[in-house]
Design an enzyme around this catalytic site. Structure first.
Site, short mmCIF file in Angstrom:
data_model
loop_
_atom_site.label_atom_id
_atom_site.label_comp_id
_atom_site.label_asym_id
_atom_site.label_seq_id
_atom_site.Cartn_x
_atom_site.Cartn_y
_atom_site.Cartn_z
N SER A 160 35.84 -28.76 20.98
CA SER A 160 34.38 -29.07 21.86
C SER A 160 34.00 -27.73 22.36
CB SER A 160 34.80 -30.50 22.18
OG SER A 160 34.00 -31.11 22.81
N LYS A 216 41.98 -31.43 25.09
CA LYS A 216 40.74 -30.57 24.17
C LYS A 216 41.88 -28.87 24.16
CE LYS A 216 39.47 -33.14 20.80
NZ LYS A 216 39.70 -32.76 19.51
N TYR A 219 39.88 -36.05 28.86
CA TYR A 219 39.72 -35.66 27.33
C TYR A 219 39.08 -34.71 27.49
CZ TYR A 219 37.26 -34.95 22.77
OH TYR A 219 36.82 -34.56 21.69
P1 NAD Z 1 36.14 -40.51 15.78
O1 NAD Z 1 36.75 -40.91 16.17
O2 NAD Z 1 35.11 -41.20 14.55
O3 NAD Z 1 37.34 -40.35 14.33
C1 NAD Z 1 38.72 -39.61 14.26
C2 NAD Z 1 39.56 -40.24 13.57
O4 NAD Z 1 41.11 -40.09 14.10
C3 NAD Z 1 39.05 -41.60 13.45
O5 NAD Z 1 39.28 -42.12 11.83
C4 NAD Z 1 40.37 -42.18 13.99
O6 NAD Z 1 41.08 -43.21 13.21
C5 NAD Z 1 41.68 -41.37 13.64
N1 NAD Z 1 43.22 -40.91 14.89
C6 NAD Z 1 43.00 -41.37 16.34
N2 NAD Z 1 44.42 -41.09 16.61
C7 NAD Z 1 44.40 -40.96 15.05
C8 NAD Z 1 46.15 -40.95 15.68
N3 NAD Z 1 47.03 -41.03 15.73
N4 NAD Z 1 46.92 -40.42 13.70
C9 NAD Z 1 45.91 -40.24 12.95
N5 NAD Z 1 44.56 -40.48 13.03
C10 NAD Z 1 44.28 -40.88 14.13
O7 NAD Z 1 35.54 -39.11 16.01
P2 NAD Z 1 34.92 -38.38 15.43
O8 NAD Z 1 33.43 -37.61 16.13
O9 NAD Z 1 34.67 -38.09 14.30
O10 NAD Z 1 35.38 -36.44 15.80
C11 NAD Z 1 36.23 -36.03 15.40
C12 NAD Z 1 37.47 -34.88 16.10
O11 NAD Z 1 36.13 -33.85 16.44
C13 NAD Z 1 37.93 -35.16 17.28
O12 NAD Z 1 39.22 -34.52 17.08
C14 NAD Z 1 37.02 -35.11 18.56
O13 NAD Z 1 38.01 -35.02 19.41
C15 NAD Z 1 36.73 -33.97 18.11
N6 NAD Z 1 34.86 -33.97 18.81
C16 NAD Z 1 34.36 -34.92 18.46
C17 NAD Z 1 32.55 -34.48 19.01
C18 NAD Z 1 31.70 -35.79 18.44
O14 NAD Z 1 30.50 -35.87 19.71
N7 NAD Z 1 32.24 -36.44 18.29
C19 NAD Z 1 32.77 -33.38 20.14
C20 NAD Z 1 33.36 -32.74 19.91
C21 NAD Z 1 34.57 -32.87 19.19
C1 WQD Z 2 24.94 -36.36 26.32
C2 WQD Z 2 23.34 -36.98 27.93
C3 WQD Z 2 24.33 -38.31 29.02
C4 WQD Z 2 24.25 -41.85 27.36
C5 WQD Z 2 30.32 -36.09 25.33
C6 WQD Z 2 31.35 -35.60 25.26
C7 WQD Z 2 32.00 -34.00 24.54
C8 WQD Z 2 31.55 -34.07 23.78
C9 WQD Z 2 30.05 -34.82 22.62
C10 WQD Z 2 33.52 -34.68 22.17
C11 WQD Z 2 24.21 -36.71 28.99
C12 WQD Z 2 22.61 -38.28 28.57
C13 WQD Z 2 24.26 -41.11 27.20
C14 WQD Z 2 22.92 -42.93 27.58
C15 WQD Z 2 22.57 -41.23 28.96
N1 WQD Z 2 32.57 -34.97 22.38
N2 WQD Z 2 23.21 -39.93 28.40
N3 WQD Z 2 22.01 -42.39 28.12
O1 WQD Z 2 28.33 -36.06 27.30
O2 WQD Z 2 27.02 -34.55 26.44
O3 WQD Z 2 29.55 -34.74 24.93
O4 WQD Z 2 30.39 -36.26 23.45
O5 WQD Z 2 34.34 -33.25 22.90
O6 WQD Z 2 33.40 -33.81 25.29
O7 WQD Z 2 31.44 -35.32 27.45
O8 WQD Z 2 27.37 -36.08 25.40
O9 WQD Z 2 25.35 -37.75 24.15
O10 WQD Z 2 27.54 -38.56 26.21
O11 WQD Z 2 25.33 -37.47 26.79
O12 WQD Z 2 21.71 -40.30 29.53
O13 WQD Z 2 23.47 -43.82 26.92
O14 WQD Z 2 22.81 -37.51 27.33
O15 WQD Z 2 24.43 -38.15 30.56
O16 WQD Z 2 23.28 -36.04 29.87
P1 WQD Z 2 27.74 -34.95 25.91
P2 WQD Z 2 26.76 -37.95 25.33
#
Ligand code: NAD
Ligand code: WQD
Length: 346
Positions: free
Chosen positions: A123, A152, A148
């Site tokens: 991330s 990562k 979190y």
């Molecule tokens: P998500 O929660 O939709 O998907 C994660 C999946 O992992 C889920 O299906 C959950 O059931 C499964 N899971 C969780 N813990 C588990 C375990 N111990 N064993 C097996 N399965 C497990 O999330 P997502 O948005 O699809 O994110 C996927 C990956 O990408 C995550 O590692 C997340 O940290 C990373 N990521 C997400 C974002 C984002 O904004 N969505 C941004 C950056 C990185």
């Molecule tokens: C975006 C902007 C909020 C909700 C997070 C994690 C990051 C990654 C992606 C996994 C910010 C603003 C949000 C709301 C708002 N996840 N906001 N009202 O914070 O950039 O990233 O998700 O890896 O690690 O930190 O994403 O969508 O939460 O927020 O004003 O109800 O929107 O303050 O400025 P963020 P976000």
């Protein structure tokens, strides 16, 4: 066959579909703690065939060993993890256990089975508040402000050490910026199980009348309109980057790191206005103080992914919002309807 951990989740389902559509056999391992089986039924209906599925936890080493023994796995895409920032502050051990411990466990099982290709979901949070914009992969890693983000960063450190320890490893770290959007079919998308933390899922629930107004956290950031700026990336483009990374790892060992973003930043208010334009729905806003731990701005320099992977994001913000809106209108309760239908059938 490609093992996809967390393949029933938001990003995982889109990656599983992309893998299957490009001819791969896929095995999903997921404990469904934040997803449902019906998401995979929808993947199957789009792909025309079903991914294999194992219900299980990445922290269960015996299960992983049996999975690697049973299936001819060539590579792993590792999405499984917990991702709610606020929850990670309240329950840090659960986050370190799953995101760090689970990743260590997976790498151990892979090494034992002789599988050394791994694409990992990292991330942009690992950069913290970067002084330099746009952010490229040489930028210093920051101090993520929550467990979190720390988890990562720690998982990245683990993977660096693992890759250095044995030249057979080929590991790709994909640092996602802000994934949003949904599959164009309206069948796959993000289905938060509780109150959404992220901006777009919350906004979508306001648009459908499920929530009264969208809190805008912070209007005094040093940005053009005072609201925070992010690099939003379409989840289908993001899935495509995983396929390109997997191809790359076929011929490159060691560890590789890529930013996955568009290279463009949009403020909260810009995103809201673009959504109103696309959906023709007016979003009621409530202006709130900054959310603790948030950064002012964050957008990527995606040059390395273009040069090394031949990957660029092709879907713009309007497309992300149109696809997300289609998904939300058709699935206001997420995948719940499928479960109900199933119960009626039974
Ligand atoms: P998500 O929660 O939709 O998907 C994660 C999946 O992992 C889920 O299906 C959950 O059931 C499964 N899971 C969780 N813990 C588990 C375990 N111990 N064993 C097996 N399965 C497990 O999330 P997502 O948005 O699809 O994110 C996927 C990956 O990408 C995550 O590692 C997340 O940290 C990373 N990521 C997400 C974002 C984002 O904004 N969505 C941004 C950056 C990185
Ligand atoms: C975006 C902007 C909020 C909700 C997070 C994690 C990051 C990654 C992606 C996994 C910010 C603003 C949000 C709301 C708002 N996840 N906001 N009202 O914070 O950039 O990233 O998700 O890896 O690690 O930190 O994403 O969508 O939460 O927020 O004003 O109800 O929107 O303050 O400025 P963020 P976000």
């Amino acid at each position: 066959m490609i093992l996809v951990t967390g393949g029933a989740g938001y990003i995982g389902t889109h990656a599983v579909l992309a893998l299957m559509q490009s001819g791969h056999d896929v095995l999903v391992l997921d404990n469904l703690c934040n997803s449902t089986r019906s998401a995979l039924d929808r993947v199957a209906s789009l792909a025309g065939r079903r991914p294999r599925f194992v219900l299980g936890d990445i922290r269960n080493r015996a299960l992983l060993d049996s999975v690697f023994a049973q299936f001819p796995i060539e590579a792993v895409m590792h999405f499984a993890g917990l991702k709610a920032v606020g929850e990670s502050v309240r329950e840090p051990l659960r986050y370190y256990d799953t995101n760090v411990g689970g990743s260590v466990n997976l790498c151990q099982a892979m090494a034992q089975a002789g599988v050394f290709r791994l694409v990992f979901s990292s991330s942009a949070t690992v950069y913290g508040q970067s002084k330099k914009m746009p952010i490229n992969e040489h930028c210093a890693l920051g101090q993520p402000t929550n467990p979190y983000g720390q988890s990562k960063l720690m998982a990245e450190h683990v993977m660096h050490s693992v890759a250095e320890s044995d030249p057979r490893w080929a590991i790709g770290l994909l640092r996602y910026f802000n994934p949003i959007g949904a599959h164009a079919s309206g069948l796959l998308g993000e289905a938060p199980k509780s109150v959404p933390n992220n901006l777009l899922p919350y906004l979508l629930q306001v648009a459908t009348g499920q929530r009264p107004s969208l809190p805008v956290y912070g209007t005094d950031y040093p940005t053009p309109d005072g609201t925070a700026v992010r690099d939003y990336i379409h989840v289908v483009d993001l899935a495509g980057a995983h396929l390109k990374a997997l191809d790359y790892l076929m011929n490159h060992t060691g560890i590789s790191v890529w930013n996955v973003g568009t290279g463009l930043g949009y403020s909260v208010l810009e995103l809201v206005h673009a959504f109103e334009h696309v959906s023709k729905v007016k979003i009621s806003l409530s202006f709130e103080p900054r959310r603790p731990g948030d950064i002012a701005q964050c957008w990527s320099d995606p040059t390395r992914a273009r040069q090394q992977l031949d990957w660029v994001a092709t879907r713009d913000l309007n497309c992300m919002l149109e696809d997300a809106w289609r998904w939300q209108c058709r699935n206001p309760e997420g995948y719940v309807l499928d479960t109900l239908e199933l119960k009626i059938k039974l």
